[in-house]
Design a protein around this motif. Structure first.
Motif, PDB file in Angstrom:
ATOM      1  N   VAL A   7       3.716   1.003   2.107  1.00  0.00           N
ATOM      2  CA  VAL A   7       3.805  -0.118   3.317  1.00  0.00           C
ATOM      3  C   VAL A   7       3.704  -1.575   2.581  1.00  0.00           C
ATOM      4  O   VAL A   7       2.439  -1.998   2.206  1.00  0.00           O
ATOM      5  CB  VAL A   7       2.365   0.082   3.951  1.00  0.00           C
ATOM      6  CG1 VAL A   7       2.029  -0.294   5.219  1.00  0.00           C
ATOM      7  CG2 VAL A   7       2.215   1.958   4.469  1.00  0.00           C
ATOM      8  N   GLU A  12     -11.838 -13.591  10.613  1.00  0.00           N
ATOM      9  CA  GLU A  12     -12.012 -13.657  12.062  1.00  0.00           C
ATOM     10  C   GLU A  12     -13.645 -13.741  12.304  1.00  0.00           C
ATOM     11  O   GLU A  12     -14.194 -13.006  12.868  1.00  0.00           O
ATOM     12  CB  GLU A  12     -11.799 -12.103  12.733  1.00  0.00           C
ATOM     13  CG  GLU A  12     -10.256 -11.890  12.242  1.00  0.00           C
ATOM     14  CD  GLU A  12      -9.209 -12.165  13.279  1.00  0.00           C
ATOM     15  OE1 GLU A  12      -9.739 -13.000  14.138  1.00  0.00           O
ATOM     16  OE2 GLU A  12      -7.978 -11.671  13.116  1.00  0.00           O
ATOM     17  N   LEU A  60       0.951   5.066   1.721  1.00  0.00           N
ATOM     18  CA  LEU A  60       0.389   6.333   2.578  1.00  0.00           C
ATOM     19  C   LEU A  60       1.373   7.345   1.725  1.00  0.00           C
ATOM     20  O   LEU A  60       2.286   7.910   2.630  1.00  0.00           O
ATOM     21  CB  LEU A  60       0.551   5.900   3.924  1.00  0.00           C
ATOM     22  CG  LEU A  60      -0.326   4.461   4.600  1.00  0.00           C
ATOM     23  CD1 LEU A  60       0.227   4.615   6.179  1.00  0.00           C
ATOM     24  CD2 LEU A  60      -1.592   5.119   4.423  1.00  0.00           C
ATOM     25  N   HIS A  73      -7.227 -15.922  14.778  1.00  0.00           N
ATOM     26  CA  HIS A  73      -6.260 -15.977  15.778  1.00  0.00           C
ATOM     27  C   HIS A  73      -6.842 -16.973  16.987  1.00  0.00           C
ATOM     28  O   HIS A  73      -6.315 -17.326  17.883  1.00  0.00           O
ATOM     29  CB  HIS A  73      -6.040 -14.804  16.945  1.00  0.00           C
ATOM     30  CG  HIS A  73      -5.527 -13.528  16.134  1.00  0.00           C
ATOM     31  ND1 HIS A  73      -4.344 -13.320  15.942  1.00  0.00           N
ATOM     32  CD2 HIS A  73      -6.084 -12.189  15.790  1.00  0.00           C
ATOM     33  CE1 HIS A  73      -4.106 -12.075  15.287  1.00  0.00           C
ATOM     34  NE2 HIS A  73      -5.379 -11.669  15.372  1.00  0.00           N
ATOM     35  N   ALA A 105       2.585  -5.083   2.683  1.00  0.00           N
ATOM     36  CA  ALA A 105       1.732  -5.863   3.580  1.00  0.00           C
ATOM     37  C   ALA A 105       1.767  -7.356   3.042  1.00  0.00           C
ATOM     38  O   ALA A 105       1.422  -8.190   4.197  1.00  0.00           O
ATOM     39  CB  ALA A 105       0.037  -5.182   3.250  1.00  0.00           C
ATOM     40  N   SER A 116      -1.317  -9.306  14.680  1.00  0.00           N
ATOM     41  CA  SER A 116      -1.791  -8.213  14.500  1.00  0.00           C
ATOM     42  C   SER A 116      -1.025  -7.416  13.163  1.00  0.00           C
ATOM     43  O   SER A 116       0.052  -7.211  13.584  1.00  0.00           O
ATOM     44  CB  SER A 116      -2.422  -7.284  15.206  1.00  0.00           C
ATOM     45  OG  SER A 116      -2.917  -6.077  14.665  1.00  0.00           O
ATOM     46  N   GLY A 117      -1.564  -7.090  11.937  1.00  0.00           N
ATOM     47  CA  GLY A 117      -0.771  -6.337  11.212  1.00  0.00           C
ATOM     48  C   GLY A 117       0.200  -7.275  10.136  1.00  0.00           C
ATOM     49  O   GLY A 117       1.028  -6.564   9.487  1.00  0.00           O
ATOM     50  N   SER A 118       0.115  -8.476  10.442  1.00  0.00           N
ATOM     51  CA  SER A 118       0.851  -9.445   9.560  1.00  0.00           C
ATOM     52  C   SER A 118       0.683  -9.765   7.963  1.00  0.00           C
ATOM     53  O   SER A 118       1.183 -10.261   7.141  1.00  0.00           O
ATOM     54  CB  SER A 118       0.970 -10.966  10.333  1.00  0.00           C
ATOM     55  OG  SER A 118      -0.029 -11.475  10.496  1.00  0.00           O
ATOM     56  N   GLY A 119      -0.614  -9.080   7.627  1.00  0.00           N
ATOM     57  CA  GLY A 119      -1.036  -9.350   6.390  1.00  0.00           C
ATOM     58  C   GLY A 119      -2.225 -10.247   5.999  1.00  0.00           C
ATOM     59  O   GLY A 119      -2.668 -10.282   4.772  1.00  0.00           O
ATOM     60  N   LYS A 120      -2.752 -10.687   6.929  1.00  0.00           N
ATOM     61  CA  LYS A 120      -3.852 -11.794   6.972  1.00  0.00           C
ATOM     62  C   LYS A 120      -5.167 -11.175   6.167  1.00  0.00           C
ATOM     63  O   LYS A 120      -5.533 -11.593   5.127  1.00  0.00           O
ATOM     64  CB  LYS A 120      -4.511 -12.300   8.258  1.00  0.00           C
ATOM     65  CG  LYS A 120      -3.310 -12.771   9.062  1.00  0.00           C
ATOM     66  CD  LYS A 120      -3.847 -13.029  10.247  1.00  0.00           C
ATOM     67  CE  LYS A 120      -4.485 -12.495  11.299  1.00  0.00           C
ATOM     68  NZ  LYS A 120      -3.688 -11.174  11.993  1.00  0.00           N
ATOM     69  N   THR A 121      -5.750  -9.891   6.356  1.00  0.00           N
ATOM     70  CA  THR A 121      -6.827  -9.414   5.792  1.00  0.00           C
ATOM     71  C   THR A 121      -6.617  -9.113   4.412  1.00  0.00           C
ATOM     72  O   THR A 121      -7.168  -9.148   3.481  1.00  0.00           O
ATOM     73  CB  THR A 121      -7.402  -8.201   6.697  1.00  0.00           C
ATOM     74  OG1 THR A 121      -7.704  -8.821   7.762  1.00  0.00           O
ATOM     75  CG2 THR A 121      -8.486  -7.468   5.710  1.00  0.00           C
ATOM     76  N   SER A 122      -5.321  -8.501   4.362  1.00  0.00           N
ATOM     77  CA  SER A 122      -4.813  -7.892   2.865  1.00  0.00           C
ATOM     78  C   SER A 122      -4.731  -9.172   2.053  1.00  0.00           C
ATOM     79  O   SER A 122      -4.951  -9.223   0.914  1.00  0.00           O
ATOM     80  CB  SER A 122      -3.464  -7.604   3.104  1.00  0.00           C
ATOM     81  OG  SER A 122      -3.436  -6.264   3.972  1.00  0.00           O
ATOM     82  N   TYR A 140       0.821  -1.066  -0.055  1.00  0.00           N
ATOM     83  CA  TYR A 140       0.070  -0.002  -0.003  1.00  0.00           C
ATOM     84  C   TYR A 140       1.017   1.218  -0.155  1.00  0.00           C
ATOM     85  O   TYR A 140       1.956   1.230   0.263  1.00  0.00           O
ATOM     86  CB  TYR A 140      -0.859  -0.037   1.086  1.00  0.00           C
ATOM     87  CG  TYR A 140      -1.771  -1.137   1.417  1.00  0.00           C
ATOM     88  CD1 TYR A 140      -3.048  -1.106   0.505  1.00  0.00           C
ATOM     89  CD2 TYR A 140      -1.595  -2.128   2.479  1.00  0.00           C
ATOM     90  CE1 TYR A 140      -3.729  -2.306   0.722  1.00  0.00           C
ATOM     91  CE2 TYR A 140      -2.404  -3.040   2.531  1.00  0.00           C
ATOM     92  CZ  TYR A 140      -3.578  -3.377   1.756  1.00  0.00           C
ATOM     93  OH  TYR A 140      -4.270  -4.197   2.003  1.00  0.00           O
TER      94      TYR A 140
HETATM   95  N1  LIG Z   1      -5.680   0.449   2.881  1.00  0.00           N
HETATM   96  C1  LIG Z   1      -4.227   0.249   3.550  1.00  0.00           C
HETATM   97  N2  LIG Z   1      -3.316   1.505   3.349  1.00  0.00           N
HETATM   98  C2  LIG Z   1      -2.305   1.314   3.817  1.00  0.00           C
HETATM   99  N3  LIG Z   1      -1.806   0.371   4.634  1.00  0.00           N
HETATM  100  C3  LIG Z   1      -2.644  -0.684   5.058  1.00  0.00           C
HETATM  101  C4  LIG Z   1      -4.021  -0.419   4.450  1.00  0.00           C
HETATM  102  N4  LIG Z   1      -4.568  -1.873   4.796  1.00  0.00           N
HETATM  103  C5  LIG Z   1      -3.633  -2.486   5.554  1.00  0.00           C
HETATM  104  N5  LIG Z   1      -2.530  -1.604   5.810  1.00  0.00           N
HETATM  105  C6  LIG Z   1      -1.174  -2.320   6.369  1.00  0.00           C
HETATM  106  O1  LIG Z   1      -0.935  -3.326   5.652  1.00  0.00           O
HETATM  107  C7  LIG Z   1      -0.300  -4.176   7.010  1.00  0.00           C
HETATM  108  C8  LIG Z   1      -0.974  -5.466   7.049  1.00  0.00           C
HETATM  109  O2  LIG Z   1      -2.380  -5.143   7.455  1.00  0.00           O
HETATM  110  P1  LIG Z   1      -3.550  -6.445   7.602  1.00  0.00           P
HETATM  111  O3  LIG Z   1      -4.890  -5.576   7.958  1.00  0.00           O
HETATM  112  O4  LIG Z   1      -3.619  -7.134   6.217  1.00  0.00           O
HETATM  113  O5  LIG Z   1      -3.038  -7.282   8.839  1.00  0.00           O
HETATM  114  P2  LIG Z   1      -3.656  -8.350   9.735  1.00  0.00           P
HETATM  115  O6  LIG Z   1      -2.852  -9.474   9.925  1.00  0.00           O
HETATM  116  O7  LIG Z   1      -5.200  -8.867   8.930  1.00  0.00           O
HETATM  117  O8  LIG Z   1      -4.308  -7.383  11.083  1.00  0.00           O
HETATM  118  P3  LIG Z   1      -5.280  -7.784  12.198  1.00  0.00           P
HETATM  119  O9  LIG Z   1      -4.956  -9.148  12.793  1.00  0.00           O
HETATM  120  O10 LIG Z   1      -5.085  -6.663  13.004  1.00  0.00           O
HETATM  121  O11 LIG Z   1      -6.684  -7.518  11.407  1.00  0.00           O
HETATM  122  C9  LIG Z   1      -0.442  -3.532   8.010  1.00  0.00           C
HETATM  123  O12 LIG Z   1       0.927  -2.907   8.135  1.00  0.00           O
HETATM  124  C10 LIG Z   1      -1.349  -2.467   7.983  1.00  0.00           C
HETATM  125  O13 LIG Z   1      -1.204  -1.155   8.923  1.00  0.00           O
END
Ligand SMILES: Nc1ncnc2c1ncn2[C@@H]1O[C@H](COP(=O)(O)OP(=O)(O)OP(=O)(O)O)[C@@H](O)[C@H]1O
Length: 234
Positions: A20, A169, A15, A202, A22, A42-48, A13
């Motif tokens: 960033v 989740e 900013l 998780h 992901a 958290s923040g490891s990229g699962k949702t991405s 991504y």
């Molecule tokens: N739209 C976006 N723009 C910029 N950075 C983003 C965006 N979406 C996610 N990120 C960043 O990408 C990285 C991965 O985020 P992601 O949401 O995929 O993690 P996650 O493992 O699903 O976290 P969680 O368990 O907290 O939901 C993080 O550093 C987050 O801050």
């Protein structure tokens, strides 16, 4: 047979001018009719990663093959049709349509697929029974418990007979006992319907019951970061 093949997928991504990263060079595959979990801090990229697999976003590089189709090669309209036919989605906060009844929520993907009313009615009745919501078809989401709302969401995800259900989740908004019931329900449906489930979670009860656990750290597969490209079997 594999239902999902992720090959060297990356997503960064931005900013403003700050990149960033992901998802970083992730490769894995999951078997047809399996129950798999994507886990990591958290923040490891699962949702991405789930958003990329769900065709809600496109990777910067790499390829994603679902049921034999390289989804990166599909134009927007074909991608929307593909998503409706092959994928189901379950979210942490259920994402039900508040103005619609339980039956209408479940039928919604069938309406988008232009199925006729009789076929929709039959499928909804089958799914209400499958998720244990008989007699609650006329209620609206606010008249249900959290666990019941997630059952509606699961029935809706399965309505159009997808090959792969993606769930972000799915138990995080539920208490432990209700979450465990929802996991057991998804496991049973996965076995009975031969559909594959891929979760971001998780939840230890979900992870413990999974066929495959895919571990992410800082956007990369943990096993791969250690130099071993493999899936970690639960
Ligand atoms: N739209 C976006 N723009 C910029 N950075 C983003 C965006 N979406 C996610 N990120 C960043 O990408 C990285 C991965 O985020 P992601 O949401 O995929 O993690 P996650 O493992 O699903 O976290 P969680 O368990 O907290 O939901 C993080 O550093 C987050 O801050």
């Amino acid at each position: 047979m594999t239902i999902l093949n992720v090959r060297d997928v990356s997503k960064c991504y931005r900013l403003g001018r700050v990149p960033v990263p992901a998802v970083r060079n992730v490769s894995f595959s999951i078997a047809d009719a399996s129950f798999s979990v994507l886990t990591g801090p958290s923040g490891s990229g699962k949702t991405s990663l789930l958003n990329l697999i769900g065709c809600l976003d496109r990777p910067d590089s790499g390829s994603i093959e679902i049921a034999g189709t390289d989804v990166g090669k599909l134009a927007e309209k074909a991608l929307t049709t593909f998503r409706r036919q092959h994928l189901g989605f379950v979210f942490q906060n259920f994402n039900l349509l508040a103005a619609l009844t339980v039956a209408e929520n479940i039928a919604y993907p069938l309406q988008l697929a232009k199925q006729d009313a009789a076929a929709r009615k039959e499928r909804v009745a089958f799914l209400l029974d499958a998720v244990g919501l008989n007699g609650k078809d006329g209620r609206r989401p606010h008249e249900l418990s959290g666990g019941e709302r997630q059952r509606v969401a699961i029935a809706r995800a399965l309505a159009a007979r997808p090959r792969l259900v993606l769930a972000d989740e799915p138990t995080a908004s539920l208490d432990r006992a209700t979450g465990a019931q929802i996991v057991a329900l998804m496991r049973r449906l996965q076995r009975e319907h031969g559909v594959s489930f891929l979760f971001a979670s998780h939840d230890t009860s979900l992870i413990a019951g999974a066929d495959t656990v895919i571990n992410l750290r800082d956007g990369a597969l943990q096993a791969r970061a250690a130099g071993i490209e493999q899936l970690v079997e639960a």
